[in-house]
Design a protein around this motif. Structure first.
Motif, PDB file in Angstrom:
ATOM      1  N   UNK A  37       0.825  -1.214   0.000  1.00 35.59           N
ATOM      2  CA  UNK A  37       0.000   0.000   0.000  1.00 35.59           C
ATOM      3  C   UNK A  37       0.854   1.257   0.000  1.00 35.59           C
ATOM      4  N   UNK A  38       0.325   2.274  -0.661  1.00 38.45           N
ATOM      5  CA  UNK A  38       1.024   3.559  -0.703  1.00 38.45           C
ATOM      6  C   UNK A  38       0.975   4.269   0.642  1.00 38.45           C
ATOM      7  N   UNK A  39      -0.093   4.037   1.380  1.00 39.69           N
ATOM      8  CA  UNK A  39      -0.287   4.730   2.656  1.00 39.69           C
ATOM      9  C   UNK A  39      -0.771   3.707   3.674  1.00 39.69           C
ATOM     10  N   UNK A  40      -0.119   3.709   4.820  1.00 40.71           N
ATOM     11  CA  UNK A  40      -0.403   2.711   5.859  1.00 40.71           C
ATOM     12  C   UNK A  40      -0.790   3.419   7.152  1.00 40.71           C
ATOM     13  N   UNK A  41      -1.774   2.860   7.835  1.00 41.90           N
ATOM     14  CA  UNK A  41      -2.145   3.340   9.163  1.00 41.90           C
ATOM     15  C   UNK A  41      -1.226   2.675  10.188  1.00 41.90           C
ATOM     16  N   UNK A  42      -0.657   3.482  11.066  1.00 44.20           N
ATOM     17  CA  UNK A  42       0.185   2.971  12.148  1.00 44.20           C
ATOM     18  C   UNK A  42      -0.373   3.424  13.493  1.00 44.20           C
ATOM     19  N   UNK A  43      -0.286   2.551  14.461  1.00 44.63           N
ATOM     20  CA  UNK A  43      -0.492   2.930  15.853  1.00 44.63           C
ATOM     21  C   UNK A  43       0.879   2.976  16.507  1.00 44.63           C
ATOM     22  N   UNK A  44       1.177   4.085  17.187  1.00 41.58           N
ATOM     23  CA  UNK A  44       2.515   4.318  17.712  1.00 41.58           C
ATOM     24  C   UNK A  44       2.428   4.547  19.214  1.00 41.58           C
TER      25      UNK A  44
END
Length: 439
Positions: A37-44
């Motif tokens: 994917x070009x854009x990924x959701x991250x939890x940090x």
């Protein structure tokens, strides 16, 4: 609607929707590869404000920050900078797949927009034409209470509507002026409904609600329901959601300026915005380089009459996280040049009381993370307007879907702020009065 992010992404695997920059109508829309994917959701994991600020400084799209975690959308080019923070990153899936799961994907063969409206399940939200019609109808229904004007034009030449509510709307009275602004960020459509709620309550309720009548009679209320109408229309132009945040003004490398990083007080000073045109927190080429912020600035500047700013208080509505924020955003210090201990105390006391009425979390803006070029800092730093940001429902979200609650929540989540709005109006004659000080 309130699925877990992993369930949401799983349901959307293979769906195609690209968050592309708004360009000409010949733009194409290619499917997103679920393998890369070009854009990924991250939890940090971000236990402190400094950690959240380090994340924000990478230029990623910060979706929400609460309870020791920050949720972001990162483009491929931003991942290395995120990793360099040394914070724990948990990838949660393809950002564009999330968006595709929220509504239909309805592209014309050449990629042209075909609907300019909200997808199924969101019809209760107002697009620009519907919002304009609602404001005009309010003036028709209440000509002695409401006056509609345009404070200027957006980049794509849409009117930046402002409605004044007063017992003498055609007259500039010697009363405290209160400003409410919504929809600086395009995808935050619930905020438009919040501003319309304020308009409706203080006009429709005037004849029957004594408290409403008293506030209208003793204040001049100004409401700008959409500061960023171009971006809001672009976000829904295909009949599905794009997750678009900025305006649609081209820049040297991409499209769009973040309006809430484009204000002129300590603009670009402190690592709280991005100089990269592709970033969702791109601050623009200069303060007020976005026409939308420049026109709102012009209106606020015009309210200095006889050397005195007539606007005393202000709320800028955003989504999401259920927060009440106040200046400053550019520094962690509770006090700074132009903000003394009594003023900081008054900001916090009113903020806490408003939060007591709606259940939000109150805090100084920089306690969330450092931002620069924000509207609250400019309103206070330049004009000493008691300016707050409300981050509305939901308290947390599974990534981008937090920006798109179904229309079934509109009534409850806008009415939830009635008490806070009334408190702000009540103290607009003298906010320090809330801590026993005089003006």
């Amino acid at each position: 609607m309130h699925l877990s992010l992993r369930a949401l992404v799983a349901a959307a695997l293979g769906a195609s929707l690209v968050l592309s920059a708004p360009v000409t109508s010949s733009a194409s829309h290619r499917p997103v590869s679920t393998n890369s994917p070009d854009r990924v959701v991250y939890e940090i994991a971000t236990p402190g404000a400094e950690d959240r600020s380090a994340v924000a400084a990478t230029g990623v799209d910060v979706l929400g920050a609460k309870d020791g975690t920050t949720t972001v959308v990162a483009e491929r080019s931003q991942v290395k900078a995120l990793e360099a923070t040394g914070l724990e990153l948990t990838p949660l899936g393809d950002a564009d797949a999330q968006l595709a799961a929220l509504g239909r994907v309805d592209f014309a063969p050449n990629g042209d927009a075909t609907t300019l409206d909200f997808p199924s399940g969101y019809a209760g939200y107002h697009n620009f034409a519907e919002m304009t019609a609602e404001l005009r109808q309010t003036v028709t229904d209440h000509p002695n209470l409401a006056r509609l004007t345009s404070i200027g034009k957006s980049y794509q030449n849409r009117d930046l509507w402002m409605i004044k509510i007063s017992n003498a709307p055609a007259t500039d009275q010697a009363k405290p002026e209160v400003l409410f602004t919504c929809n600086q960020h395009a995808r935050e459509h619930l905020t438009v409904e919040m501003c319309l709620r304020i308009v409706q309550r203080f006009t429709d309720g005037y004849a029957t609600n004594a408290a409403v009548k008293n506030l209208v009679d003793t204040r001049e209320i100004f409401v700008v329901p959409s500061v960023n109408p171009d971006g809001a229309e672009y976000d829904i132009a295909t009949g599905s959601f794009r997750g678009w945040r900025k305006n649609v003004q081209p820049n040297s490398t991409a499209t769009g300026t973040d309006p809430n990083r484009n204000w002129g007080y300590r603009w670009g000073c402190c690592g709280g915005s991005s100089s990269s045109g592709s970033s969702d927190t791109y601050r623009g080429t200069a303060a007020f380089s976005a026409p939308e912020t420049a026109r709102l600035r012009d209106h606020v500047n015009s309210r200095v009459v006889g050397g005195v700013q007539q606007i005393t208080t202000h709320i800028d509505f955003h989504t999401y996280s259920e927060l009440i924020l106040w200046p400053f955003g550019y520094t962690y210090d509770d006090t700074a040049t132009g903000l003394n201990a009594d003023q900081a105390n008054a900001f916090a006391t009113l903020g806490r009381q408003m939060a007591g009425s709606n259940g939000y979390t109150p805090q100084q803006s920089s306690d969330l993370y450092i931002t620069d070029g924000g509207i609250n800092d400019w309103m206070w730093g330049v004009h000493k307007i008691w300016s707050y940001t409300f981050e509305m429902y939901p308290a947390s979200g599974s990534g981008l879907n937090g920006f798109y609650p179904r229309d079934t929540v509109i009534a409850a989540q806008t009415a939830r702020n009635d008490g806070a709005v009334d408190l702000l109006l009540t103290y607009s004659d003298c906010v320090p009065r809330i801590i026993g000080k005089t003006c």
